[in-house]
Every structure is written in C-alpha cells, then in structure tokens.
Write a protein that holds these residues in place. Structure first.
Motif, short mmCIF file in Angstrom:
data_model
loop_
_atom_site.label_atom_id
_atom_site.label_comp_id
_atom_site.label_asym_id
_atom_site.label_seq_id
_atom_site.Cartn_x
_atom_site.Cartn_y
_atom_site.Cartn_z
N PHE A 24 0.83 -1.21 0.00
CA PHE A 24 0.00 0.00 0.00
C PHE A 24 0.86 1.25 0.00
N VAL A 25 1.89 1.30 0.84
CA VAL A 25 2.76 2.47 0.90
C VAL A 25 3.43 2.71 -0.46
N ALA A 26 3.92 1.65 -1.09
CA ALA A 26 4.58 1.79 -2.39
C ALA A 26 3.62 2.34 -3.45
N HIS A 27 2.40 1.83 -3.47
CA HIS A 27 1.41 2.33 -4.44
C HIS A 27 1.04 3.78 -4.14
N GLY A 28 0.94 4.12 -2.85
CA GLY A 28 0.65 5.50 -2.48
C GLY A 28 1.78 6.45 -2.87
N LEU A 29 3.02 6.03 -2.64
CA LEU A 29 4.17 6.87 -3.01
C LEU A 29 4.25 7.05 -4.53
N ASP A 30 3.87 6.01 -5.27
CA ASP A 30 3.84 6.11 -6.73
C ASP A 30 2.82 7.17 -7.16
N LYS A 31 1.67 7.18 -6.52
CA LYS A 31 0.65 8.20 -6.82
C LYS A 31 1.16 9.59 -6.42
N ALA A 32 1.82 9.68 -5.27
CA ALA A 32 2.32 10.96 -4.77
C ALA A 32 3.40 11.54 -5.67
N ALA A 33 4.17 10.69 -6.32
CA ALA A 33 5.26 11.15 -7.19
C ALA A 33 4.72 11.95 -8.37
N ASP A 34 3.48 11.66 -8.79
CA ASP A 34 2.85 12.39 -9.88
C ASP A 34 1.38 12.62 -9.53
N LEU A 35 1.17 13.45 -8.52
CA LEU A 35 -0.19 13.69 -8.03
C LEU A 35 -1.08 14.32 -9.11
N GLU A 36 -0.50 15.18 -9.93
CA GLU A 36 -1.27 15.80 -11.01
C GLU A 36 -1.68 14.74 -12.04
N GLY A 37 -0.77 13.85 -12.37
CA GLY A 37 -1.10 12.76 -13.29
C GLY A 37 -2.13 11.81 -12.71
N SER A 53 -9.71 13.62 -4.71
CA SER A 53 -9.71 12.16 -4.62
C SER A 53 -8.30 11.59 -4.74
N ALA A 54 -7.48 12.19 -5.60
CA ALA A 54 -6.09 11.73 -5.75
C ALA A 54 -5.32 11.95 -4.46
N LEU A 55 -5.52 13.11 -3.86
CA LEU A 55 -4.84 13.42 -2.59
C LEU A 55 -5.32 12.49 -1.48
N LEU A 56 -6.63 12.30 -1.40
CA LEU A 56 -7.20 11.42 -0.38
C LEU A 56 -6.74 9.98 -0.58
N GLY A 57 -6.83 9.48 -1.80
CA GLY A 57 -6.42 8.10 -2.07
C GLY A 57 -4.95 7.87 -1.79
N THR A 58 -4.13 8.85 -2.14
CA THR A 58 -2.69 8.75 -1.88
C THR A 58 -2.43 8.71 -0.38
#
Length: 147
Positions: A24-37, A53-58
């Motif tokens: 979960f942390v790895a997937h969240g960090l992947d989302k955080a690396a490109d929050l706009e994307g 939603s992107a911020l919340l999900g991350t």
C-alpha cells in the motif's frame, strides 16, 4: 490453541502486515510522485473531484499502509484500506477480468480487512488500552458451580 501455535500465528500476522502494508505504501508513493497525473487519471475514469480524490487516495494508501505495518489502529486502518480497494475495483477495474484486472486490489483489500481484525500480538495496538486483554474481576472470584 497451543502457545507455539499462537507465536507462529503472531509472526505470520506480522509478516503479512509488513508485506501488505508496504505494498500500500509503495502504491501511495507512486501516486504521490505524480499527483497531477494521478488526478488526471482519476478524472478520466469518472472519479468525482479528481484532485481531492487523488490526494485522499494517496494519503489513505501511505498512511493506512504505515499503520498496518505498525499494527496501529488496525480496526480502523484495515476497513479503510479495504474500502479504498473496493473503490478501485468499482471505478478503475470495473468490467475487467479477475486475472489481469482486479485481482491485486481484491487480494489487498481482503488482506487489509482481515489484518485489521487479526493483526497478531506484535502490533502497537496491543500496547494501547483498546488492545489489552481484559479480565473480569468478578469472574475470577465467582464460584465454580452451584450445588
């Protein structure tokens, strides 16, 4: 259950919490690396308020995964992570087959839910009031039976 079985169960629960939480942390960090994307993708699949939603999900994946690893507030972290995966299945993976589609969020969600309620003794929750084993003082003093 024997003492040895309990120890093995606690070790395997810890191992599962570490593996699932780290995923979960790895997937969240992947989302955080490109929050706009991530927000752009969320918008493209119809998730409302994609930036929020992107911020919340991350945050759910990073913080929830870390809590799972630590074994902290497991009865809240497990269901929240499971709900996150249910949303992922319903939105991103809707209509996809099990294999090659939604099996990862399905397994992660089910594992997080189970670990939320069976995280083992090697969890920080055990050090907090809600994680301690309670005994009823009147049960110890009660007679074994009435004649």
């Amino acid at each position: 259950m024997t003492d040895r079985s309990l120890r093995i169960s606690d070790v395997t629960a810890l191992l599962a919490r570490i593996v699932v939480g780290a995923t979960f942390v790895a997937h969240g960090l992947d989302k955080a690396a490109d929050l706009e994307g991530t927000a752009g993708f969320f918008g493209s699949v119809g998730i409302p308020f994609p930036e929020y939603s992107a911020l919340l999900g991350t945050g759910v994946e990073i913080i929830g995964g870390a809590l799972l690893i630590l074994g902290l507030v497991l009865p809240a972290a497990g269901p929240v992570l499971a709900a996150q995966m249910a949303v992922a299945i319903a939105t991103v993976h809707a209509g996809q087959p099990l294999v090659g589609g939604y099996e990862l969020p399905l397994v992660l969600g089910a594992a997080a839910l189970a670990l939320g309620f069976a995280g083992g003794r090697f969890a920080l929750d055990r050090l907090l009031p809600w994680g301690r084993t309670r005994t009823r003082p009147d049960a110890e003093a009660a007679p074994a039976g009435n004649s």
